[in-house]
Design a protein around this motif. Structure first.
Motif, PDB file in Angstrom:
ATOM      1  N   VAL A 192       0.837  -1.202   0.000  1.00  0.00           N
ATOM      2  CA  VAL A 192       0.000   0.000   0.000  1.00  0.00           C
ATOM      3  C   VAL A 192       0.870   1.249   0.000  1.00  0.00           C
ATOM      4  N   SER A 193       1.978   1.189   0.724  1.00  0.00           N
ATOM      5  CA  SER A 193       2.892   2.338   0.733  1.00  0.00           C
ATOM      6  C   SER A 193       3.485   2.563  -0.647  1.00  0.00           C
ATOM      7  N   GLY A 194       3.789   1.471  -1.368  1.00  0.00           N
ATOM      8  CA  GLY A 194       4.280   1.620  -2.738  1.00  0.00           C
ATOM      9  C   GLY A 194       3.258   2.280  -3.638  1.00  0.00           C
ATOM     10  N   LEU A 195       1.975   1.908  -3.479  1.00  0.00           N
ATOM     11  CA  LEU A 195       0.922   2.563  -4.269  1.00  0.00           C
ATOM     12  C   LEU A 195       0.811   4.043  -3.910  1.00  0.00           C
ATOM     13  N   ILE A 196       0.976   4.364  -2.624  1.00  0.00           N
ATOM     14  CA  ILE A 196       0.935   5.775  -2.213  1.00  0.00           C
ATOM     15  C   ILE A 196       2.087   6.549  -2.837  1.00  0.00           C
ATOM     16  N   LEU A 197       3.250   5.924  -2.875  1.00  0.00           N
ATOM     17  CA  LEU A 197       4.406   6.593  -3.487  1.00  0.00           C
ATOM     18  C   LEU A 197       4.162   6.854  -4.974  1.00  0.00           C
ATOM     19  N   LEU A 198       3.496   5.894  -5.652  1.00  0.00           N
ATOM     20  CA  LEU A 198       3.252   6.065  -7.079  1.00  0.00           C
ATOM     21  C   LEU A 198       2.145   7.077  -7.348  1.00  0.00           C
ATOM     22  N   PHE A 199       1.117   7.102  -6.507  1.00  0.00           N
ATOM     23  CA  PHE A 199       0.020   8.024  -6.742  1.00  0.00           C
ATOM     24  C   PHE A 199       0.330   9.424  -6.203  1.00  0.00           C
ATOM     25  N   GLU A 200       0.785   9.521  -4.962  1.00  0.00           N
ATOM     26  CA  GLU A 200       1.068  10.826  -4.358  1.00  0.00           C
ATOM     27  C   GLU A 200       2.369  11.424  -4.874  1.00  0.00           C
ATOM     28  N   ARG A 225      20.495   8.066  -4.429  1.00  0.00           N
ATOM     29  CA  ARG A 225      19.562   8.337  -5.517  1.00  0.00           C
ATOM     30  C   ARG A 225      18.597   7.162  -5.663  1.00  0.00           C
ATOM     31  N   VAL A 226      17.308   7.459  -5.812  1.00  0.00           N
ATOM     32  CA  VAL A 226      16.283   6.423  -5.957  1.00  0.00           C
ATOM     33  C   VAL A 226      16.401   5.813  -7.351  1.00  0.00           C
ATOM     34  N   ARG A 227      16.604   4.513  -7.388  1.00  0.00           N
ATOM     35  CA  ARG A 227      16.744   3.812  -8.667  1.00  0.00           C
ATOM     36  C   ARG A 227      15.449   3.151  -9.120  1.00  0.00           C
ATOM     37  N   ARG A 228      14.659   2.665  -8.166  1.00  0.00           N
ATOM     38  CA  ARG A 228      13.439   1.938  -8.525  1.00  0.00           C
ATOM     39  C   ARG A 228      12.466   1.983  -7.368  1.00  0.00           C
ATOM     40  N   ILE A 229      11.180   2.111  -7.696  1.00  0.00           N
ATOM     41  CA  ILE A 229      10.111   2.023  -6.704  1.00  0.00           C
ATOM     42  C   ILE A 229       9.310   0.777  -7.042  1.00  0.00           C
ATOM     43  N   GLY A 230       9.465  -0.270  -6.248  1.00  0.00           N
ATOM     44  CA  GLY A 230       8.813  -1.530  -6.519  1.00  0.00           C
ATOM     45  C   GLY A 230       7.508  -1.679  -5.768  1.00  0.00           C
ATOM     46  N   ILE A 231       6.975  -2.899  -5.847  1.00  0.00           N
ATOM     47  CA  ILE A 231       5.708  -3.163  -5.162  1.00  0.00           C
ATOM     48  C   ILE A 231       5.897  -3.192  -3.653  1.00  0.00           C
ATOM     49  N   ARG A 232       6.984  -3.826  -3.216  1.00  0.00           N
ATOM     50  CA  ARG A 232       7.212  -3.970  -1.766  1.00  0.00           C
ATOM     51  C   ARG A 232       8.275  -3.027  -1.239  1.00  0.00           C
TER      52      ARG A 232
END
Length: 843
Positions: A665-673, A690-697
């Motif tokens: 859910v936090s990953g979805l928040i990061l993608l939406f917000e 540096r952020v390289r990837r935002i995954g599901i978990r």
């Protein structure tokens, strides 16, 4: 008297409108009355006869009632309707283009079928291979399909004509009865003339429809006879196929060393002129008969040659030439070979109307462009095998012409098998020697294929030597036909890749960024896809050649329909395969769409890197979710039951996998917000990178040291996160500087700002600023604040530090360092110092 006349007229009209049974009863009653009773009784009997008869229990199907008589007041209206109906019949049932086509081409089709029946009979006498039988079967199935379409068309046409004739006959009967009734009723002459005109129009309309129906029935009979001939040919072919497959272990000829066998060779000398004449007749038929599509084949060759020549100019000589040509552009060095190969593939297709003997010649001719297109893209070790395979396939093609003669056909099969075994044996030994010298290792797949081919040729050699011709004709030609088919399909892949290379250099594909930046990658992926398609096509064609396609297909269908049951859950292997294929298709679709967006959409829209990553990820999740639902539907699961199952599963997940769900859910928040984007420089506690990837978990953060740290998404949501590049890519550098107390502060500030302003990567707006911060123990402290790009911050920091160091010393200033005074005391001084210190403590 007038009333009595009206009654009589009414009775006459009633008699004419009555059914036949009533009329018979009236006449019979009148005859009996006249012979036995007075006139008053006659009237009574007549009145009784005029009553409708009492229906009796039917013992058989009653005769249809006669057509009703048209009332006199409706004659004009009905006559107009009849005229409209006749004109409608004439328009709708006029001979159409389909009937004209059948009438035009049926004589030629009859001649062609007669010739093909004779040719098929000659081929069947030669005991042909399964491939030839299947080609003949496809030809006759095509003929049967065409004739069946014509037959159905004629049947529909004849049915409509019969319906029209039946309706016209009923109208004729109705108007004839109306004519009699109105004439008896003394109708006006104009009414009678209109009735006569209507009857004449009906009679005139019946004649052309009758003639058309007779012609259609005649054509239908001729086509039915041709269909029967096709069925007989197909039955003979099926019977021979069954004999070929079923009697595979039946001995047909004596052993090869039998002397009596070779006395039959004298018959072959007499038959050779007949074989040559048959081939020449088929060649002339192919050249002279337009229905054999020779003009089309010539047109295909010319058009492909022109297109490939234009493609070679577009690709350029630098890409089409070289000692190591690519798979995609090798075709441009041999334009006419590529065009000839495609033309011959079209001409030798199973559904092609080219005579079978001409197809055999084309198969031999096709070996030339196949070798030309494949010899430059295969290993030099394989080239001799290609040449040997081409020679053996050509020899086997010639053998089919004399396959009906035991000594020659049997001897050629033995020669082919021995030659194939020798070539493969030499290749096996040569590969083993190269591997022993460390020059290369043959793959396991190649060794398995070579072993299988050697085994098949050995079986065929033994069968041919001892006279088991059906087994020999199945194995030895099967090996060569399979190899030749593989070579043909591989060469066609080279031609297809040439067309792909040309298409990627044309507008509008050449304008795409993914084509400009990844042309080689796209060509490799397309080449791999074509190889897989060709492999599947080769498998189907080869199984069809061996006569095993239908059994293999039935076996595969049976396996896919196998039910797997566990309690109330029931599915099949096919449903499971469809589930995984649907998910795989959704994954490929998502990958391609994301690739296209990243290469051609995002660069044109100037969207931020983090936003593009979020859009791609959300799109990926959406496509995979839809694919999963479709896969469940394909699997046969009820989605309403799945909602209940997912609800129960969600409760279990809520208790057992709280941290995983929290991170998801936090990953979805990061993608939406989107408080953090891919590429942002963040700091979480002591971690900075540096952020390289935002995954599901979890997300991946790469530090300046090169380490990649896996950070749970919940930590990025719940903890304090410093994002250095959330709104822009600017970074302020704070450089503390301490100089000696003798330095002038204004000069130091000016020196710091001048050093920062001279750096090309330091922003001038906002301008660098030097600030007096504090008085230190050993120095007066200043700070330089300068803005630069985040990506250059560390290098600019280092450059400014060096520049300030040089500027300070060049201005005569220095960097002070902490000073400490160390006093060394003697023993006498130490003794005096101890009581003094003790006294000080007491005080």
């Amino acid at each position: 008297m007038q009333r009595k006349m009206g009654t009589v007229l009414w009775q006459k009209r009633r008699m004419l409108q009555s059914p036949p049974e009533t009329l018979v009863a009236i006449l019979l009653g009148a005859f009996l009355s006249l012979s036995t009773v007075p006139s008053s009784a006659v009237e009574q009997k007549t009145a009784e006869a005029l009553k409708p008869p009492v229906p009796a229990t039917p013992t058989a199907t009653p005769a249809p009632p006669p057509p009703p008589v048209i009332p006199v007041e409706e004659v004009a209206t009905q006559a107009t309707a009849v005229g409209n109906l006749i004109r409608g019949f004439a328009t709708n049932l006029a001979p159409g283009s389909e009937i004209e086509t059948i009438r035009k081409f049926l004589p030629q089709v009859s001649v062609d079928i007669a010739l093909e029946l004779k040719s098929t009979a000659n081929i069947l006498k030669e005991q042909p291979a399964l491939e030839t039988l299947q080609a003949q079967e496809q030809i006759w199935q095509q003929r049967q399909s065409q004739l069946t379409v014509w037959l159905n068309l004629l049947t529909d046409r004849a049915t409509k004509q019969q319906v029209a004739l039946t309706q016209l006959k009923k109208l004729q009967d109705t108007w004839a009865r109306t004519r009699d009734a109105e004439e008896s009723a003394k109708a006006p002459p104009p009414v009678l003339r209109q009735i006569d005109a209507t009857l004449a129009a009906i009679a005139a309309a019946q004649q052309p429809h009758q003639a058309q129906r007779d012609e259609v029935l005649n054509l239908q009979t001729q086509i039915a006879e041709l269909v029967a001939g096709c069925n007989r040919a197909l039955a003979q072919i099926a019977e021979l196929q069954q004999m070929t497959v079923g009697g595979i272990f039946t001995r047909e000829n004596p052993p090869i060393w039998n002397a009596d066998l070779w006395f039959r060779a004298k018959v072959l000398q007499d038959r050779l002129p007949e074989i040559a004449a048959s081939y020449w007749r088929d060649i002339l038929l192919y050249v002279r008969d337009p229905s054999r599509h020779m003009p089309w084949h010539v047109g295909i060759f010319i058009a492909l040659s022109l297109v490939l020549l234009a493609a070679r100019r577009q690709v350029g000589p630098s890409e089409s030439a070289g000692s190591h040509p690519s798979h995609a552009t090798v075709v441009f060095d041999h334009v006419f070979a590529a065009a000839l190969l495609v033309t011959l593939m079209v001409a030798t297709a199973p559904a092609s109307p080219v005579p079978i003997t001409v197809k055999r010649l084309f198969n031999i001719v096709a070996l030339v462009p196949i070798i030309v297109l494949t010899r430059r893209v295969v290993s030099p070790i394989v080239a001799p095998v290609i040449y040997a395979l081409a020679i053996l396939f050509a020899t086997d093609t010639v053998r089919r012409a004399v396959a009906g003669e035991p000594p020659m056909g049997q001897g050629i099969l033995v020669l082919e098998a021995v030659t194939g075994i020798v070539v493969l044996g030499w290749l096996w030994i040569y590969g083993a020697r190269r591997a022993a010298r460390g020059l290369g290792q043959t793959s396991t797949l190649r060794r398995l294929v070579a072993a299988f081919v050697l085994f098949a040729l050995a079986i065929g050699l033994i069968a041919a030597v001892f006279g088991y011709m059906r087994l020999a004709r199945l194995t030895i030609p099967g090996v060569f036909a399979g190899g030749a088919l593989a070579l043909e399909l591989y060469a066609s892949v080279q031609v297809a890749m040439g067309v792909v290379a040309y298409a990627l250099r044309l507008w509008p594909l050449r304008l795409l960024h993914m084509v400009q930046d990844h042309r080689d990658l796209l060509e490799r992926r397309i080449y791999r896809l074509l190889l897989w398609l060709v492999a599947v096509g080769w498998l189907f064609r080869y199984l069809d050649y061996l006569g095993l396609f239908d059994p293999a297909w039935s076996l595969a269908i049976g396996f896919l329909n196998t039910r797997l049951e566990r309690g109330s859950l029931s599915t099949s292997v096919g449903d499971i395969a469809a589930f995984f294929l649907t998910m795989l298709g959704a994954y490929w679709l998502s990958t391609f769409i994301r690739f296209m967006l990243e290469e051609d959409v995002y660069p044109r829209t100037r969207i931020a890197a983090g936003q593009s990553y979020a859009v791609s990820n959300l799109l990926n999740y959406a496509i995979l979710a839809v694919g999963f639902l479709l896969a469940l539907a394909v699997l046969g699961m009820d989605l309403t039951k799945m909602t209940v199952l997912l609800g129960a599963l969600g409760v279990g997940i809520g208790f057992g996998l709280q941290s995983v769900v929290n991170n998801f859910v936090s990953g979805l928040i990061l993608l939406f917000e989107r408080p953090i984007h891919v590429g942002d420089t963040v700091q979480v506690g002591s971690l900075q990178g540096r952020v390289r990837r935002i995954g599901i978990r979890a997300s991946v953060v790469r530090t300046a040291q090169g380490a990649e740290i896996i950070v749970p998404n919940a930590q990025l949501i719940t903890e304090q996160v410093t994002n250095w590049t959330l709104s822009d890519q600017l970074r302020r550098l704070d450089l503390p500087v301490g100089v000696n107390y003798g330095a002038e502060p204004k000069k130091v500030i000016e020196l710091l700002e001048t050093a920062a302003g001279a750096h090309p990567k330091v922003l001038q707006d906002p301008a660098p600023r030097g600030l007096f911060m504090s008085y230190g123990d050993s120095s007066i402290n200043f700070e330089l604040r300068a803005w630069t790009e985040q990506a250059n911050s560390m290098q600019v920091h280092s450059d400014l530090t060096v520049a300030i160091y040089d500027a300070i010393y060049a201005a005569g200033m220095s960097f002070p360092f902490p000073q400490r005074e160390v006093r060394v005391l003697s023993d006498h001084d130490a003794a005096e110092a101890v009581p003094a210190s003790n006294a000080a403590k007491k005080a």
